[in-house]
Scaffold this active site. Structure first.
Site, short mmCIF file in Angstrom:
data_model
loop_
_atom_site.label_atom_id
_atom_site.label_comp_id
_atom_site.label_asym_id
_atom_site.label_seq_id
_atom_site.Cartn_x
_atom_site.Cartn_y
_atom_site.Cartn_z
N ASP A 67 0.82 -1.22 0.00
CA ASP A 67 0.00 0.00 0.00
C ASP A 67 0.85 1.26 0.00
O ASP A 67 2.08 1.21 0.15
CB ASP A 67 -0.96 0.00 1.20
CG ASP A 67 -0.28 -0.39 2.51
OD1 ASP A 67 0.96 -0.37 2.55
OD2 ASP A 67 -0.98 -0.69 3.47
N ASN A 136 -7.48 -2.69 14.32
CA ASN A 136 -8.86 -3.06 13.96
C ASN A 136 -8.91 -4.25 13.00
O ASN A 136 -9.94 -4.55 12.42
CB ASN A 136 -9.60 -1.86 13.35
CG ASN A 136 -8.94 -1.39 12.06
OD1 ASN A 136 -7.95 -1.96 11.60
ND2 ASN A 136 -9.47 -0.33 11.47
N HIS A 138 -7.11 -4.59 10.17
CA HIS A 138 -6.86 -4.35 8.74
C HIS A 138 -5.53 -4.97 8.30
O HIS A 138 -4.59 -5.08 9.08
CB HIS A 138 -6.97 -2.86 8.38
CG HIS A 138 -5.86 -1.98 8.81
ND1 HIS A 138 -6.04 -0.90 9.63
CD2 HIS A 138 -4.53 -1.99 8.52
CE1 HIS A 138 -4.88 -0.28 9.81
NE2 HIS A 138 -3.94 -0.94 9.16
N GLU A 143 -9.56 -1.88 5.24
CA GLU A 143 -10.24 -1.55 6.49
C GLU A 143 -11.50 -2.39 6.68
O GLU A 143 -12.03 -2.94 5.71
CB GLU A 143 -10.63 -0.06 6.46
CG GLU A 143 -9.44 0.90 6.41
CD GLU A 143 -8.81 1.12 7.78
OE1 GLU A 143 -8.73 0.17 8.58
OE2 GLU A 143 -8.37 2.25 8.03
C1 GLP Z 1 -0.57 0.58 8.49
C2 GLP Z 1 -0.12 -0.25 7.28
C3 GLP Z 1 -0.30 -1.74 7.54
C4 GLP Z 1 0.29 -2.09 8.89
C5 GLP Z 1 -0.44 -1.34 9.96
C6 GLP Z 1 0.06 -1.65 11.36
O1 GLP Z 1 -1.93 0.81 8.49
N1 GLP Z 1 -0.80 0.10 6.09
O2 GLP Z 1 0.31 -2.47 6.49
O3 GLP Z 1 0.19 -3.48 9.09
O4 GLP Z 1 -0.24 0.04 9.73
O5 GLP Z 1 1.15 -0.86 11.66
P1 GLP Z 1 2.17 -1.10 12.82
O6 GLP Z 1 3.00 -2.24 12.41
O7 GLP Z 1 2.95 0.18 12.89
O8 GLP Z 1 1.39 -1.37 14.04
#
Ligand code: GLP
Length: 240
Positions: A67, A136, A138, A143
């Site tokens: 993404d 959440n 995702h 989402e």
């Molecule tokens: C963002 C990214 C995800 C990632 C998520 C969790 O939303 N698009 O790919 O898994 O954050 O992030 P973190 O690893 O910082 O908790």
């Protein structure tokens, strides 16, 4: 699903890097699906160390990232393009022309999503997809929703994701509200999936990913339908 319970973030990072390194050694031409966020940072650090000790070679590796924030250009220090260079690409012998990330500055969103899906198809699909998970549930930026997404698409980020990602920005107002993300179907087409999670804030999402009903309200729950998923999570993330 194969679940590896590890003690903490450091152990998760080491184990994940070993799994990715095995993939690279077994198939030096692999297509890796890459993730961003704080979760895989330690994994990339371990991979760079393995590269420096000549254990792995990225010269034939191809990558597709999950993404990118819409509206951020490549040189914005909050873009996922910047993140990947900072944490992995600039430290190993990967060819930048073999790396792919949705273009956050693309003017035409639909064209950009189609371009990205074509890249994944032309590469012959993803051999190993690395995933983090949002609080959440995702994955990528898929989402909670009424339906599971298919290919790359534009996403309106939820408030909980905007709040969670605000820690990377100077002010909350700077956090992008939209993103481009690979769809759930694209992720599920990967031949192998490695999901990483660390910390208490992920415990509810990880519990529901493994045990909960399969529902687009908990996007990661769809992974229950994939036949080759490895979860590496620490004690806190698996505490429920
Ligand atoms: C963002 C990214 C995800 C990632 C998520 C969790 O939303 N698009 O790919 O898994 O954050 O992030 P973190 O690893 O910082 O908790």
């Amino acid at each position: 699903m194969k679940v590896y319970k590890v003690k903490n973030y450091e152990e998760m990072s080491k184990k994940a890097a070993n799994i990715i390194a095995s993939q690279i050694i077994l198939n030096p031409n692999s297509v890796l699906g890459l993730a961003t966020g704080s979760t895989p940072e330690g994994t990339y650090k371990n991979l760079v160390q393995m590269y420096n000790s000549a254990d792995i070679d990225f010269s034939q590796i191809k990558t597709v990232n999950l993404d990118e924030y819409k509206g951020l250009s490549k040189d914005s220090d909050q873009s996922y393009y910047y993140y990947m260079n900072k944490h992995l690409f600039s430290h190993v012998n990967i060819k930048i022309s073999n790396t792919n990330i949705p273009d956050g500055s693309a003017q035409n969103g639909q064209e950009e999503c189609e371009r990205y899906d074509n890249i994944i198809d032309e590469l012959g699909g993803i051999d190993l997809q690395i995933l983090g998970i949002g609080n959440n549930g995702h994955i990528g930026f898929n989402e909670p929703d009424e339906v599971f997404s298919k290919g790359t698409h534009e996403v309106k980020l939820t408030q909980s994701t905007i709040d969670a990602n605000a820690r990377f920005f100077k002010t909350k107002d700077e956090v992008p509200k939209f993103a481009y993300s690979m769809g759930a179907k694209s992720i599920m087409k990967a031949r192998k999936i490695l999901l990483l999670a660390s910390g208490k804030s992920k415990a509810d999402a990880i519990f529901k990913t493994i045990n909960g009903p399969i529902t687009p309200q908990m996007p990661a729950s769809i992974l229950q339908l994939h036949n080759d998923v490895i979860i590496v999570a620490d004690e806190e993330a698996l505490s429920l």
